[in-house]
Design a protein around this motif. Structure first.
Motif, PDB file in Angstrom:
ATOM      1  N   ILE A 136       3.438   6.199   2.393  1.00  0.00           N
ATOM      2  CA  ILE A 136       3.940   7.570   2.292  1.00  0.00           C
ATOM      3  C   ILE A 136       3.222   8.475   3.287  1.00  0.00           C
ATOM      4  O   ILE A 136       3.840   9.314   3.968  1.00  0.00           O
ATOM      5  N   GLU A 137       1.912   8.315   3.402  1.00  0.00           N
ATOM      6  CA  GLU A 137       1.122   9.170   4.283  1.00  0.00           C
ATOM      7  C   GLU A 137       1.633   9.106   5.727  1.00  0.00           C
ATOM      8  O   GLU A 137       1.863  10.149   6.360  1.00  0.00           O
TER       9      GLU A 137
ATOM     10  N   ASP B  14       0.860  -1.196   0.000  1.00  0.00           N
ATOM     11  CA  ASP B  14       0.000   0.000   0.000  1.00  0.00           C
ATOM     12  C   ASP B  14       0.892   1.242   0.000  1.00  0.00           C
ATOM     13  O   ASP B  14       1.250   1.793   1.039  1.00  0.00           O
ATOM     14  N   ARG B  15       1.232   1.710  -1.192  1.00  0.00           N
ATOM     15  CA  ARG B  15       2.174   2.826  -1.342  1.00  0.00           C
ATOM     16  C   ARG B  15       1.649   4.112  -0.716  1.00  0.00           C
ATOM     17  O   ARG B  15       2.366   4.812  -0.004  1.00  0.00           O
ATOM     18  N   ASP B  16       0.380   4.465  -0.975  1.00  0.00           N
ATOM     19  CA  ASP B  16      -0.152   5.745  -0.519  1.00  0.00           C
ATOM     20  C   ASP B  16      -0.154   5.834   1.008  1.00  0.00           C
ATOM     21  O   ASP B  16       0.224   6.867   1.584  1.00  0.00           O
ATOM     22  N   ARG B  17      -0.608   4.789   1.678  1.00  0.00           N
ATOM     23  CA  ARG B  17      -0.620   4.821   3.138  1.00  0.00           C
ATOM     24  C   ARG B  17       0.795   4.793   3.711  1.00  0.00           C
ATOM     25  O   ARG B  17       1.058   5.400   4.752  1.00  0.00           O
TER      26      ARG B  17
ATOM     27  N   CYS C 249       9.821   4.859  -1.438  1.00  0.00           N
ATOM     28  CA  CYS C 249       9.918   5.410  -2.789  1.00  0.00           C
ATOM     29  C   CYS C 249      10.684   4.455  -3.712  1.00  0.00           C
ATOM     30  O   CYS C 249      10.292   4.235  -4.876  1.00  0.00           O
TER      31      CYS C 249
END
Length: 765
Positions: free
Chosen positions: A649-650, A644-647, A679
């Motif tokens: 980073i978040e 889960d890339r977005d979470r 990243c």
């Protein structure tokens, strides 16, 4: 007295200089850049030109004050100040001063010289003899005399017969590595890693190395630390012969006997004066016989004769005779020497009351050496008065000075002081001194914790210390870190002393206050042993929150060492303790974070996410900012693992912005490197490189070499992904050099990366 400049552990052949040499060169370079002569430098530093000349020549070691004054005079920045700090502290690891005068050992010195200079010298030479015969003085005198033959000279006190536990291999090897200039935060965690590091640093250099291991208890203590590298001679002193060493190592033994009568009489004459000794020659001979011709006893009695000049030597002999007869009626251990006991008895009884009191109170301190501030706390006086009393004890040959801040006792005298303070009539005095000593350590450690990480919210403000206790304070994190490193060997014994004295809060809190130092320095043995004491104290007090805090912090040490089962058990112990208390606490959040990190290490990633989400929620509930931010970093890492890339980073950015708002450089680095990994995992390589570079800089600013190595290794991987394989390989190689001593497991991971990358670089070239 040898020249301190030649007592350094780091030698010419190893290709690097001692901190003292680096500091002197840096100061002189800055002075020359300003167009100053050495005299002008001294004037601007407000120091005696003669003293500055001796510091430059290496004939005296810079004190804390003189080093700081020279750094200020040339307008040095933080790097020079740090070098100044290391320069004066480095003196603690050098060959110590000779505690008593060497007389009558020429034949023994010649024999030792013959063994050491043989065409094929042995690996080990053991100097053995009874207590008080002068083994340490003999070994140090020889080592100081011949040190120019060696490129490296190292030393460690093994505390074989001192009160308390003998030095452990990890402690001994730490002394030797620090003597080679390895900073405390770069020492490998365990004895195996430290021995490998020592061997690696000594082998293959073509250097001649002398290692002096003083006061060994048995062969086992020696075998665990022998580097067994070419051209390395290990000189051991011990009360025992060590035949077991000869089974696996080329070993020679040199038995040191008591002095011959003439030499012993000369030692007395050197102390009391030739004329006085000649006038009472018969009494001098009687004195020699009463003291068994032992140098320690003769030196102590001789100084007493000097101090009590109104009495004849004959009168002193009569007093010693009476005391000796009384001692013979006592049941003495086989290692006790009546002459030494009688000499110390009389010297101790002739001391002024306040000086005698400090001497016996030193028997409370469990360490091999003690700080001036600790001595002041024991006596309940200020440091100026403590320094005055210690000077009297040094004059009486009952205490040895290590440098301006640290002191030590001969092992026989430590036993004597410990026995004296244990007498029933001193019980109240001993109890009060124990409380003061423990609080000096606790409050100093607390001050260090606040200085190391001032923005963290897990620190507490302690109540004022008891009367008579003046803890140290620290102007910089470097000062705080240096004190923690210098006192590391005392932390577990002091915590244990507190536990045995029923000071349960103090026994728990002292290790807890050092947690941030443990994170930076990773002294695994002390981290684990001191926290085991803290956990025992918390259980004894029945304080569930204290149990949880000790268990969580101990779990972190075991997890980082790879013992995941023990870490899990401790984190669950913390959860149970908090739930039992029915009161919310940040330690519940830390415990769930620990369970999440263990699950992550075991590749149970969805479970890790759930535990870490719980950790974030708990920390928010109780208002623990540092706890929530740490959990956010770990949660972002767990989301990366489940894709889960977005979470990922978040949550990483939430932590990063909070650490930036607090100007917490170590926290910033801690958040940046996982963001860089996220990243990279999702192909955003340029962003990954920027995060890795920023994390590398922040870790360097924080003085965390492990973090620096991690960030540099990650940068190497990212550069390789970007097609810059040569640069990537260079970064990975540097990263291995940084973490090799600290974390062999991390170094092995990086070497695998290098092994995979190197062939592609070669083909390209």
């Amino acid at each position: 007295m040898t020249e301190p400049g030649k007592q350094q552990g780091r030698g010419r052949g190893l290709g690097h200089q001692s901190a003292r040499q680096q500091f002197v060169q840096a100061v002189l370079g800055a002075a020359r850049g300003n167009g100053w002569s050495q005299a002008e430098l001294a004037r601007r530093a407000w120091l005696d030109p003669a003293l500055v000349n001796k510091i430059v020549k290496g004939t005296v070691w810079p004190t804390e004050e003189s080093a700081a004054a020279l750094a200020r005079a040339v307008g040095g920045g933080p790097e020079l100040s740090d070098l100044a700090e290391r320069a004066w502290q480095e003196r603690q690891l050098m060959l110590p001063r000779l505690p008593i005068q060497q007389v009558g050992r020429a034949p023994d010195m010649a024999r030792l010289d013959e063994l050491a200079q043989a065409a094929h010298p042995p690996e080990v030479i053991v100097v053995n003899g009874q207590p008080g015969v002068g083994k340490t003085t003999f070994a140090l005198d020889w080592a100081n005399t011949v040190q120019d033959r060696y490129d490296v000279v190292l030393w460690s006190d093994l505390r074989g017969y001192s009160p308390g536990d003998p030095a452990q291999p990890v402690d001994i090897l730490g002394d030797l590595l620090r003597g080679l200039g390895v900073p405390a935060n770069r020492l490998p965690a365990d004895a195996t890693g430290r021995l490998a590091s020592l061997r690696g640093r000594l082998a293959g250099q073509g250097d001649r190395v002398l290692i002096v291991l003083d006061n060994a208890r048995n062969s086992k203590q020696i075998e665990a630390v022998l580097p067994s590298t070419p051209r390395t001679l290990v000189l051991v002193t011990s009360r025992r012969r060590m035949p077991r060493l000869t089974l696996a190592h080329d070993t020679r033994h040199l038995a040191l006997d008591v002095l011959h009568t003439d030499a012993a009489a000369q030692l007395v004459a050197n102390t009391v004066g030739e004329d006085r000794a000649k006038a009472e020659a018969d009494s001098v001979l009687r004195l020699v016989n009463l003291c068994g011709a032992l140098p320690l006893a003769l030196t102590i009695v001789g100084q007493r004769i000097v101090d009590q000049h109104d009495k004849s030597i004959r009168q002193h002999v009569r007093e010693l005779t009476d005391r000796g007869h009384r001692l013979q009626l006592l049941a003495l251990d086989e290692d006790d020497t009546i002459g030494v006991r009688a000499a110390v008895d009389l010297s101790y009884e002739s001391l002024p009351d306040s000086t005698a009191r400090l001497f016996r109170l030193l028997g409370v301190h469990p360490g091999a050496r003690f700080h001036l501030g600790a001595a002041a706390a024991l006596a309940g006086v200020d440091t100026r008065e403590a320094a005055r009393l210690l000077e009297q004890l040094i004059r009486a040959h009952l205490v040895q000075g290590v440098d301006g801040s640290y002191f030590r006792l001969h092992d026989l005298l430590r036993v004597y002081a410990a026995n004296e303070i244990a007498r029933p009539e001193h019980e109240s005095e001993r109890t009060d001194a124990t409380v003061r000593l423990v609080h000096w350590y606790l409050h100093t450690a607390n001050a260090g914790a606040w200085t190391l990480t001032p923005a963290r919210d897990h620190h507490i403000r302690l109540d004022p210390p008891p009367p008579g206790v003046t803890p140290l304070s620290f102007a910089t994190s470097t000062e705080a870190y240096s004190w923690c490193a210098a006192e590391l060997a005392c932390i577990t014994p002091i915590a244990q002393l507190a536990l045995e004295a029923g000071l349960l809060f103090e026994a728990w809190r002292l290790p807890v206050d050092l947690f941030d130092y443990h994170i930076l320095g990773r002294p695994w043995q002390v981290w684990i042993t001191s926290y085991e004491v803290a956990l025992t104290a918390a259980h004894a007090a029945g304080n569930d929150h204290h149990i949880a805090e000790a268990a969580v912090n101990l779990a972190e040490a075991y997890r980082r060492q790879g013992d995941l089962d023990r870490a899990t058990a401790l984190d669950r112990m913390a959860v149970d303790a908090i739930e039992r208390s029915r009161r919310p606490h940040s330690r519940l959040g830390w415990a769930y974070a620990g369970l999440g990190n263990t699950a992550h290490a075991q590749q149970r990633y969805p479970e890790a996410v759930e535990h870490l989400r719980t950790a974030v929620a708990v920390h928010r509930q109780v208002g623990s900012r540092i706890g929530e931010m740490a959990a956010q970093v770990h949660l972002g890492r767990a989301y990366r693992a489940v894709g889960d890339r977005d979470r990922a980073i978040e949550h990483g950015m939430i932590a990063l912005e909070a650490f930036r708002a607090d100007d917490d450089r170590h926290g910033i680095a801690f958040a940046l490197v996982p963001l860089a990994r996220t990243c990279r995992a999702f192909g955003e390589l340029q962003e990954a490189l920027e995060y890795a570079d920023a994390g590398l800089a922040a870790y360097r600013d924080s003085g965390d070499p492990w973090g620096e190595g991690e960030a540099l290794g990650l940068k190497g991987q990212i550069l390789s992904d970007l097609g810059q394989r040569q640069n990537g390989l260079a970064c990975l190689t540097k990263a291995v050099a940084i973490v090799d001593d600290i974390d062999p497991r991390k170094a092995a991971e990086l070497r695998q990366e290098i092994a995979a990358l190197a062939p592609t670089v070669s083909r390209r070239e």
